[in-house]
Design an enzyme around this catalytic site. Structure first.
Site, PDB file in Angstrom:
ATOM      1  CB  CYS A 187      -0.711  -0.123   1.312  1.00  0.00           C
ATOM      2  SG  CYS A 187      -1.540   1.588   1.820  1.00  0.00           S
ATOM      3  CB  THR A 189      -2.863   4.963   1.239  1.00  0.00           C
ATOM      4  OG1 THR A 189      -3.579   4.170   0.402  1.00  0.00           O
ATOM      5  CG2 THR A 189      -3.855   5.942   1.876  1.00  0.00           C
TER       6      THR A 189
HETATM    7  P1  5GP Z   1      -0.490  -6.741   4.183  1.00  0.00           P
HETATM    8  O1  5GP Z   1      -0.926  -7.861   4.941  1.00  0.00           O
HETATM    9  O2  5GP Z   1       0.027  -7.158   3.003  1.00  0.00           O
HETATM   10  O3  5GP Z   1       0.281  -5.700   5.001  1.00  0.00           O
HETATM   11  O4  5GP Z   1      -1.852  -5.805   3.962  1.00  0.00           O
HETATM   12  C1  5GP Z   1      -2.936  -6.350   3.158  1.00  0.00           C
HETATM   13  C2  5GP Z   1      -4.022  -5.215   3.171  1.00  0.00           C
HETATM   14  O5  5GP Z   1      -3.305  -4.088   2.264  1.00  0.00           O
HETATM   15  C3  5GP Z   1      -5.162  -5.684   2.305  1.00  0.00           C
HETATM   16  O6  5GP Z   1      -6.124  -6.726   2.905  1.00  0.00           O
HETATM   17  C4  5GP Z   1      -5.955  -4.235   1.985  1.00  0.00           C
HETATM   18  O7  5GP Z   1      -6.519  -3.769   3.114  1.00  0.00           O
HETATM   19  C5  5GP Z   1      -4.629  -3.374   1.794  1.00  0.00           C
HETATM   20  N1  5GP Z   1      -4.447  -3.210   0.495  1.00  0.00           N
HETATM   21  C6  5GP Z   1      -4.411  -4.213  -0.569  1.00  0.00           C
HETATM   22  N2  5GP Z   1      -4.202  -3.744  -1.752  1.00  0.00           N
HETATM   23  C7  5GP Z   1      -4.004  -2.129  -1.581  1.00  0.00           C
HETATM   24  C8  5GP Z   1      -3.652  -1.206  -2.391  1.00  0.00           C
HETATM   25  O8  5GP Z   1      -3.572  -1.343  -3.477  1.00  0.00           O
HETATM   26  N3  5GP Z   1      -3.505   0.035  -1.776  1.00  0.00           N
HETATM   27  C9  5GP Z   1      -3.764   0.297  -0.491  1.00  0.00           C
HETATM   28  N4  5GP Z   1      -3.857   1.296  -0.033  1.00  0.00           N
HETATM   29  N5  5GP Z   1      -4.303  -0.753   0.338  1.00  0.00           N
HETATM   30  C10 5GP Z   1      -3.997  -2.084  -0.190  1.00  0.00           C
END
Ligand code: 5GP
Length: 357
Positions: A187, A189
């Site tokens: 992400c 953001t």
């Molecule tokens: P991780 O476990 O990989 O740290 O985070 C997974 C989470 O990242 C997902 O469940 C979703 O909430 C968030 N996420 C997935 N794809 C994106 C994206 O393209 N942009 C953003 N801002 N968040 C994402």
């Protein structure tokens, strides 16, 4: 005048769980299965509340097959067609539906697909309503509409990061609110929009708000190892969702790539250029891509990762003297192990501090 919150807000990396006296003899004595009664659907959930994210590289039918066997939960990605769902329903035992949710966005097309799939698969009993920014009125209205149409389905909804919005989503009809803006491994953001909230503090505050209304929360994103998952549970998360930790396996989506004799799998954010081009043909002009694309080492079958993950959570329970996962937040004391950056290095103080000795 803009206001500033000065109280420190913490991420998983900022704390450790303090060990506590324990009568447990081994990790195998720890019970990870939890039972929840949901606020609005009134359904009961029984399982290990560890969740595969609804990313198309993670939340696949094949992932659900494996995770359900181990008692874990999978939120399916949004891009399966109605026919693919019908096929899934026809070829799987009813019991798998205790461990899966269909995901949906909030457009008219999303609504039409959601209602068609739920009509075709009466065994489906959980819905995950997922938008990047859960603060919009349109989202709250959509939750109300889904609750009205599906009174007995469990609704997971998010994402938000503050207590007052958790309350609003629960009152609109959600059963479990997803918490997390900006912590995800792919992400961007926080960099693109400058928006976010440190995940440990978000979970602590949102869990408190949700539990006050008999609702539940799911920590979503930012777990980079089993210890982070244990910290999320310790902070009060009822469910913990992860993407990156479940990516790169046989059951994950994403292209397999061979480079210099080594295998990798593609992993990307759901609003990355890669995902937008794959599912929508192009990146919409008005929005920046807020996700990145990475390659991660291929990790084979997800079963080994599940064992490692659950082993870590069991170990955290043992160290804190928690016989069950339910006890973990009650027995959690976090030790803060980092300082805010400005505490660590204040150029003014360094320049003017009297020399010691
Ligand atoms: P991780 O476990 O990989 O740290 O985070 C997974 C989470 O990242 C997902 O469940 C979703 O909430 C968030 N996420 C997935 N794809 C994106 C994206 O393209 N942009 C953003 N801002 N968040 C994402």
């Amino acid at each position: 005048m803009p206001s500033i919150i000065n109280e420190p807000k913490l991420d998983f990396k900022d704390v450790l769980l303090r060990p506590k006296r324990s009568t447990l003899k081994s990790r195998s004595e720890v019970e990870l299965t939890r039972e929840f009664k949901f606020k609005n659907s009134k359904r009961t959930y029984s399982g290990i509340p560890v969740v595969a994210s609804n990313m198309d590289t993670v939340g696949t039918f094949e992932m659900a097959d494996k995770l359900a066997e181990a008692g874990l939960f999978t939120t399916m990605h949004k891009h399966y067609s109605i026919d693919q769902w019908k096929d899934f329903g026809a070829t799987r035992p009813v019991s798998i539906f205790d461990h899966v949710a269909i995901s949906s966005g909030i457009s008219e097309n999303d609504w039409n697909k959601l209602t068609a799939v739920c009509e075709a698969l009466p065994q489906l009993n959980a819905i995950c309503l997922d938008v990047a920014n859960g603060y919009s009125e349109t989202f709250v209205d959509f939750i109300r509409k889904v609750r009205e149409q599906f009174p007995r389905h469990t609704i997971f909804a998010g994402n938000v990061v503050t207590g007052e919005m958790v309350e609003e989503l629960l009152l609109a009809g959600a059963d479990c609110v997803k918490v997390g803006i900006g912590p995800g491994s792919v992400c961007t953001t926080r960099k693109k929009a400058g928006v976010g909230y440190p995940q440990l503090s978000a979970v602590l505050e949102c869990a408190d708000a949700a539990h006050g209304l008999n609702g539940h929360v799911m920590s979503d994103g930012g777990c980079t190892n089993p210890g982070d998952v244990a910290k999320a549970f310790g902070a009060g998360a009822d469910f913990v969702m992860m993407g990156g930790l479940f990516a790169g396996h046989d059951q994950s989506g994403g292209e397999l790539i061979e480079r210099d004799g080594r295998k990798f799998k593609l992993f990307y954010g759901m609003s990355s250029d890669t995902a937008m081009k794959k599912h929508h043909g192009a990146v919409a002009e008005y929005r920046a891509s807020e996700g990145k694309t990475i390659t991660i080492p291929y990790r084979g079958d997800v079963t080994n990762t599940v064992l490692d993950l659950l082993g870590g959570i069991r170990s955290a329970c043992t160290y804190t003297g928690s016989r069950t996962l339910k006890e973990l937040p009650k027995r959690t004391t976090f030790i803060r192990v980092t300082q805010q950056t400005n505490d660590m290095y204040n150029p003014y103080e360094v320049a003017t501090a009297p020399k010691s000795g």
